[in-house]
Design a protein around this motif. Structure first.
Motif, PDB file in Angstrom:
ATOM      1  N   UNK A 146      32.172  48.659  36.750  1.00 32.92           N
ATOM      2  CA  UNK A 146      31.514  48.184  35.487  1.00 32.92           C
ATOM      3  C   UNK A 146      32.515  48.173  34.620  1.00 32.92           C
ATOM      4  N   UNK A 147      32.443  46.656  34.513  1.00 33.25           N
ATOM      5  CA  UNK A 147      32.702  46.016  34.133  1.00 33.25           C
ATOM      6  C   UNK A 147      32.878  46.426  32.299  1.00 33.25           C
ATOM      7  N   UNK A 148      34.927  46.217  31.540  1.00 36.02           N
ATOM      8  CA  UNK A 148      34.718  47.301  30.269  1.00 36.02           C
ATOM      9  C   UNK A 148      35.067  45.962  29.516  1.00 36.02           C
ATOM     10  N   UNK A 149      35.674  44.742  30.343  1.00 37.86           N
ATOM     11  CA  UNK A 149      36.217  44.093  29.418  1.00 37.86           C
ATOM     12  C   UNK A 149      36.005  42.534  29.348  1.00 37.86           C
ATOM     13  N   UNK A 150      35.772  41.611  28.468  1.00 40.84           N
ATOM     14  CA  UNK A 150      35.118  40.533  28.821  1.00 40.84           C
ATOM     15  C   UNK A 150      35.647  39.435  27.658  1.00 40.84           C
ATOM     16  N   UNK A 151      36.701  38.514  28.767  1.00 43.19           N
ATOM     17  CA  UNK A 151      37.133  37.126  27.495  1.00 43.19           C
ATOM     18  C   UNK A 151      36.287  36.275  27.400  1.00 43.19           C
ATOM     19  N   UNK A 152      36.001  36.428  26.042  1.00 39.91           N
ATOM     20  CA  UNK A 152      35.154  35.923  24.899  1.00 39.91           C
ATOM     21  C   UNK A 152      35.080  34.229  25.242  1.00 39.91           C
ATOM     22  N   UNK A 153      36.251  33.682  25.560  1.00 39.44           N
ATOM     23  CA  UNK A 153      36.328  32.372  25.809  1.00 39.44           C
ATOM     24  C   UNK A 153      35.463  31.928  26.880  1.00 39.44           C
ATOM     25  N   UNK A 154      35.659  32.180  28.000  1.00 38.65           N
ATOM     26  CA  UNK A 154      35.159  32.266  29.252  1.00 38.65           C
ATOM     27  C   UNK A 154      34.058  33.091  29.968  1.00 38.65           C
ATOM     28  N   UNK A 155      34.067  34.281  29.384  1.00 39.26           N
ATOM     29  CA  UNK A 155      33.417  35.624  29.918  1.00 39.26           C
ATOM     30  C   UNK A 155      33.624  35.779  31.230  1.00 39.26           C
ATOM     31  N   UNK A 156      35.643  35.313  31.853  1.00 45.62           N
ATOM     32  CA  UNK A 156      35.712  36.256  32.956  1.00 45.62           C
ATOM     33  C   UNK A 156      36.421  37.396  33.233  1.00 45.62           C
ATOM     34  N   UNK A 157      35.816  37.697  33.768  1.00 48.79           N
ATOM     35  CA  UNK A 157      36.615  39.807  33.885  1.00 48.79           C
ATOM     36  C   UNK A 157      37.907  39.446  32.971  1.00 48.79           C
ATOM     37  N   UNK A 158      37.572  40.590  32.429  1.00 49.14           N
ATOM     38  CA  UNK A 158      39.085  40.597  31.254  1.00 49.14           C
ATOM     39  C   UNK A 158      39.126  42.513  31.706  1.00 49.14           C
ATOM     40  N   UNK A 159      38.471  43.024  31.542  1.00 50.93           N
ATOM     41  CA  UNK A 159      38.940  44.367  32.632  1.00 50.93           C
ATOM     42  C   UNK A 159      37.162  44.920  33.109  1.00 50.93           C
ATOM     43  N   UNK A 160      37.789  46.228  34.187  1.00 48.89           N
ATOM     44  CA  UNK A 160      37.023  47.024  34.938  1.00 48.89           C
ATOM     45  C   UNK A 160      37.083  48.780  34.904  1.00 48.89           C
ATOM     46  N   UNK A 161      36.388  49.417  35.493  1.00 44.88           N
ATOM     47  CA  UNK A 161      36.813  50.910  35.983  1.00 44.88           C
ATOM     48  C   UNK A 161      35.854  51.221  36.890  1.00 44.88           C
ATOM     49  N   UNK A 162      36.214  52.564  37.587  1.00 44.30           N
ATOM     50  CA  UNK A 162      35.605  53.089  38.274  1.00 44.30           C
ATOM     51  C   UNK A 162      34.723  53.127  38.288  1.00 44.30           C
ATOM     52  N   UNK A 163      33.213  53.566  38.931  1.00 43.43           N
ATOM     53  CA  UNK A 163      32.817  54.911  38.932  1.00 43.43           C
ATOM     54  C   UNK A 163      33.007  56.075  39.061  1.00 43.43           C
ATOM     55  N   UNK A 164      33.368  56.181  40.382  1.00 38.67           N
ATOM     56  CA  UNK A 164      33.274  57.569  41.316  1.00 38.67           C
ATOM     57  C   UNK A 164      34.755  57.633  41.325  1.00 38.67           C
ATOM     58  N   UNK A 165      35.758  57.157  41.200  1.00 34.16           N
ATOM     59  CA  UNK A 165      36.655  57.128  40.698  1.00 34.16           C
ATOM     60  C   UNK A 165      37.875  56.963  39.761  1.00 34.16           C
ATOM     61  N   UNK A 166      38.996  57.524  39.797  1.00 34.84           N
ATOM     62  CA  UNK A 166      40.265  57.588  38.780  1.00 34.84           C
ATOM     63  C   UNK A 166      40.392  56.282  38.274  1.00 34.84           C
ATOM     64  N   UNK A 167      39.897  55.317  38.072  1.00 37.79           N
ATOM     65  CA  UNK A 167      40.804  53.537  38.118  1.00 37.79           C
ATOM     66  C   UNK A 167      40.315  53.231  37.194  1.00 37.79           C
TER      67      UNK A 167
END
Length: 367
Positions: free
Chosen positions: A316-337
């Motif tokens: 799941x993408x958790x954060x996005x960069x507002x200038x160019x919409x690149x992935x700025x953060x993510x987390x796993x749904x089934x793992x502690x990561x």
């Protein structure tokens, strides 16, 4: 102030474009990928950040050196940039707390720097044409020779640099009686990351970039951390394998910057070299979980593939960069990561994202 003789200097880009300036003391040549940082403060932290290893730094702020240097304001043992390019260099400084000038700092670490450069024009050129290798030099009459040397410098894409900045031996930070034990993989770790862990009652063992899961797990850590660092993440096969071993066991895992990219690669998400990258302390990010905006410190020239992250069933993408919409953060749904592309430990700031260290501690508590 002592008199420093200035020599004519040039910036020669890989495509043959030349910009002119003046040397700040040391003469010679320095090679690397040219990039720019938009921060208005924190130059000493930038110059000592291992993530900048092998790069020629263009400072967009008009004045560099005006508040001097302070021994404690470093992110590693020495300067990591290959060279500095700036507009106005301040040989004098005005901060009472400073313990030296930036000129003296450069002399101590043998860094080549040039000023009196039209940095607006240079940055505009880089933004249009993309990051590329370059050389800064006082050998202004040796253009053809410099071109030949520059042609032999490897491109950043495909270049493994973590081994150049990682610790050679494992070491400890914090109180051994602290509540939490964290095993950190040093791909180019910044000291302020370690300070943030210690501040949250953690005892950290920092391991070399090629440490195995078995060696790190022997520390009996409650959580694992993959640090920031320089270069292309793809060649870091050992770190990718390590991330897989941690995830197999569903142990708490947190990654920043290069560590974030390694986590993506460990799960089959590809990375790519950006046209320019993000470098500065004013990058806007949106937290998609809370809906809140954050002003962040960033320093990276590679990113993970957004489409592949969106399509991955366990991410799941958790954060996005507002200038160019690149992935700025993510987390796993089934793992502690979870991981972020930017720097929540930002020193001197901003501190909008420091809560991420608290989230990691909470993940450790609830594992």
């Amino acid at each position: 102030m002592k008199y420093t003789k200035r020599h004519n200097a040039i910036i020669l880009l890989a495509d043959g474009t030349i910009f002119h300036g003046k040397s700040i003391g040391k003469q010679g040549s320095a090679f690397g990928e040219v990039c720019f940082n938009t921060g208005t403060t924190g130059y000493q932290e930038i110059f000592t950040d291992p993530s900048y290893y092998g790069q020629l730094m263009v400072a967009t702020n008009a004045h560099i050196g005006n508040y001097g240097t302070l021994t404690e304001e470093v992110e590693s043992d020495d300067i990591k940039i290959a060279g500095l390019i700036c507009k106005n260099f301040s040989f004098n400084y005005s901060r009472p707390a400073a313990d030296g000038s930036l000129e003296e700092f450069f002399e101590k670490h043998n860094l080549l720097a040039i000023s009196d450069v039209d940095t607006r024009s240079l940055v505009t050129y880089i933004r249009t044409n993309g990051a590329m290798n370059a050389v800064i030099s006082t050998e202004v009459d040796n253009i053809e020779g410099l071109k030949k040397q520059l042609a032999e410098i490897p491109d950043m894409e495909g270049l493994e640099l973590a081994s150049k900045v990682s610790t050679k031996e494992a070491y400890y930070v914090g109180d051994e009686n602290a509540t939490y034990r964290i095993a950190a993989l040093d791909l180019g770790i910044k000291r302020n990351i370690l300070r943030n862990f210690v501040k949250r009652d953690a005892y950290v063992k920092v391991f070399p970039y090629n440490a195995t899961f078995e060696k790190m797990n022997a520390f009996k850590p409650a959580g694992f951390f993959l640090s920031n660092g320089p270069g292309d993440p793809k060649p870091l096969k050992g770190a990718i394998t390590l991330a897989n071993e941690i995830l197999k066991r569903d142990l708490p895992l947190f990654g920043i910057c290069l560590g974030h990219q390694v986590i993506g690669l460990a799960n089959g998400i590809s990375t790519y070299k950006m046209h320019n990258g993000h470098r500065g302390i004013n990058h806007p990010v949106k937290n998609l979980i809370t809906g809140k905006g954050e002003i962040t410190s960033q320093n990276h020239g590679f990113a993970i593939n957004k489409e592949e992250t969106e399509q991955h069933p366990d991410f799941e993408i958790t954060h996005t960069h507002l200038n160019d919409h690149t992935v700025a953060g993510m987390r796993m749904k089934s793992k502690n990561c979870f991981s972020v592309q930017y720097h929540p430990e930002a020193s001197p700031g901003p501190h909008d994202a420091s809560y991420l260290f608290d989230e990691f501690i909470e993940n450790i508590k609830t594992k």
